[in-house]
Design an enzyme around this catalytic site. Structure first.
Site, PDB file in Angstrom:
ATOM      1  N   HIS A   1       9.230  27.070  65.327  1.00  0.00           N
ATOM      2  CA  HIS A   1       9.968  27.412  66.542  1.00  0.00           C
ATOM      3  C   HIS A   1       9.216  26.945  67.786  1.00  0.00           C
ATOM      4  CE1 HIS A   1      12.828  29.707  69.012  1.00  0.00           C
ATOM      5  NE2 HIS A   1      11.776  29.825  69.818  1.00  0.00           N
TER       6      HIS A   1
ATOM      7  N   ASN B   1      18.874  18.430  75.398  1.00  0.00           N
ATOM      8  CA  ASN B   1      19.231  19.253  76.549  1.00  0.00           C
ATOM      9  C   ASN B   1      18.122  20.281  76.776  1.00  0.00           C
ATOM     10  OD1 ASN B   1      21.732  17.975  76.870  1.00  0.00           O
ATOM     11  ND2 ASN B   1      22.696  19.308  75.345  1.00  0.00           N
TER      12      ASN B   1
ATOM     13  N   GLY C   1      22.785  22.280  79.844  1.00  0.00           N
ATOM     14  CA  GLY C   1      23.656  22.687  78.751  1.00  0.00           C
ATOM     15  C   GLY C   1      22.948  23.173  77.508  1.00  0.00           C
TER      16      GLY C   1
ATOM     17  N   THR D   1      21.951  25.634  74.970  1.00  0.00           N
ATOM     18  CA  THR D   1      22.469  26.952  74.596  1.00  0.00           C
ATOM     19  C   THR D   1      21.676  27.589  73.463  1.00  0.00           C
ATOM     20  OG1 THR D   1      24.049  25.962  73.060  1.00  0.00           O
ATOM     21  CG2 THR D   1      24.823  26.367  75.315  1.00  0.00           C
TER      22      THR D   1
ATOM     23  N   HIS E   1      15.782  26.726  70.610  1.00  0.00           N
ATOM     24  CA  HIS E   1      14.897  26.158  69.573  1.00  0.00           C
ATOM     25  C   HIS E   1      15.119  24.655  69.685  1.00  0.00           C
ATOM     26  CE1 HIS E   1      13.338  26.308  65.135  1.00  0.00           C
ATOM     27  NE2 HIS E   1      13.463  25.021  65.474  1.00  0.00           N
TER      28      HIS E   1
ATOM     29  N   HIS F   1      15.983  20.936  69.746  1.00  0.00           N
ATOM     30  CA  HIS F   1      16.821  20.176  68.814  1.00  0.00           C
ATOM     31  C   HIS F   1      17.184  18.850  69.456  1.00  0.00           C
ATOM     32  CE1 HIS F   1      19.226  22.990  71.213  1.00  0.00           C
ATOM     33  NE2 HIS F   1      20.175  22.065  71.260  1.00  0.00           N
TER      34      HIS F   1
ATOM     35  N   HIS G   1      19.936  16.023  69.560  1.00  0.00           N
ATOM     36  CA  HIS G   1      21.292  15.625  69.184  1.00  0.00           C
ATOM     37  C   HIS G   1      21.246  14.133  68.876  1.00  0.00           C
ATOM     38  CE1 HIS G   1      23.543  19.144  71.048  1.00  0.00           C
ATOM     39  NE2 HIS G   1      22.425  19.216  71.740  1.00  0.00           N
TER      40      HIS G   1
HETATM   41  P1  5GP Z   1      22.655  22.675  73.071  1.00  0.00           P
HETATM   42  O1  5GP Z   1      23.919  23.075  73.790  1.00  0.00           O
HETATM   43  O2  5GP Z   1      21.657  23.818  73.028  1.00  0.00           O
HETATM   44  O3  5GP Z   1      22.042  21.393  73.530  1.00  0.00           O
HETATM   45  O4  5GP Z   1      23.085  22.374  71.582  1.00  0.00           O
HETATM   46  C1  5GP Z   1      23.362  23.373  70.666  1.00  0.00           C
HETATM   47  C2  5GP Z   1      24.284  22.774  69.641  1.00  0.00           C
HETATM   48  O5  5GP Z   1      24.290  23.628  68.508  1.00  0.00           O
HETATM   49  C3  5GP Z   1      25.729  22.660  70.107  1.00  0.00           C
HETATM   50  O6  5GP Z   1      26.134  21.295  70.073  1.00  0.00           O
HETATM   51  C4  5GP Z   1      26.511  23.539  69.146  1.00  0.00           C
HETATM   52  O7  5GP Z   1      27.760  22.993  68.784  1.00  0.00           O
HETATM   53  C5  5GP Z   1      25.570  23.635  67.957  1.00  0.00           C
HETATM   54  N1  5GP Z   1      25.674  24.872  67.213  1.00  0.00           N
HETATM   55  C6  5GP Z   1      25.751  26.133  67.732  1.00  0.00           C
HETATM   56  N2  5GP Z   1      25.800  27.039  66.742  1.00  0.00           N
HETATM   57  C7  5GP Z   1      25.750  26.334  65.578  1.00  0.00           C
HETATM   58  C8  5GP Z   1      25.765  26.736  64.196  1.00  0.00           C
HETATM   59  O8  5GP Z   1      25.828  27.908  63.848  1.00  0.00           O
HETATM   60  N3  5GP Z   1      25.708  25.725  63.271  1.00  0.00           N
HETATM   61  C9  5GP Z   1      25.637  24.416  63.635  1.00  0.00           C
HETATM   62  N4  5GP Z   1      25.594  23.520  62.643  1.00  0.00           N
HETATM   63  N5  5GP Z   1      25.610  24.009  64.921  1.00  0.00           N
HETATM   64  C10 5GP Z   1      25.676  24.961  65.886  1.00  0.00           C
HETATM   65 ZN    ZN Z   2      13.708  29.079  66.264  1.00  0.00          ZN
END
Ligand code: 5GP
Ligand code: ZN
Length: 114
Positions: free
Chosen positions: A46, A87, A93, A95, A98, A100, A102
């Site tokens: 994490h 992000n 954006g 959300t 942790h 990640h 894309h």
């Molecule tokens: P962020 O908005 O933080 O850059 O990206 C988070 C991403 O996680 C979003 O694109 C969202 O669709 C994806 N996401 C959120 N919850 C889940 C989940 O439970 N499973 C998967 N596979 N993706 C998720």
């Molecule tokens: Zn985590």
């Protein structure tokens, strides 16, 4: 970390469509894809965001980017082109707290982002 969605996915406690995994990083399909290829790549450990990961474990960041490259190759988007997006913070954006990557591809993408 307790109550972290992506720690749960990395541990196999929360279901996800895993694309590939190794001892340090995991790739899985985004639940709400924004492109024909939309894969998330995370470290198992994490870290809240890209900057904080870079500050404490540059080798793990390198592994994460290498895994994203391997995903692009496996998904057949290396030559057509793809984006790796981290992000960071609310206005960008982010959300899930942790880090990640894309990995997005399979269609033309506009620039600048909205
Ligand atoms: P962020 O908005 O933080 O850059 O990206 C988070 C991403 O996680 C979003 O694109 C969202 O669709 C994806 N996401 C959120 N919850 C889940 C989940 O439970 N499973 C998967 N596979 N993706 C998720
Ligand atoms: Zn985590």
């Amino acid at each position: 970390m307790a109550d972290c969605l992506f720690c749960g996915i990395a541990a196999g406690e929360i279901p996800a469509t895993i694309v590939s995994a190794n001892p340090r990083t995991v790739a899985f399909r985004d639940i709400n894809p924004q492109a024909p290829v939309h894969v998330l790549v995370i470290p198992r450990a994490h870290h809240p965001n890209l900057a904080e990961l870079a500050a404490v474990d540059g080798a793990l960041l390198s592994d994460l980017v290498a895994h994203a490259r391997d995903v692009a190759l496996a998904e057949g988007i290396t030559d057509s082109g793809y984006r790796i997006v981290f992000n960071t913070g609310p206005e960008a954006g982010q959300t899930v707290g942790h880090v990640h990557a894309h990995v997005l591809g399979g269609r033309p993408m506009s620039w600048p982002p909205g």
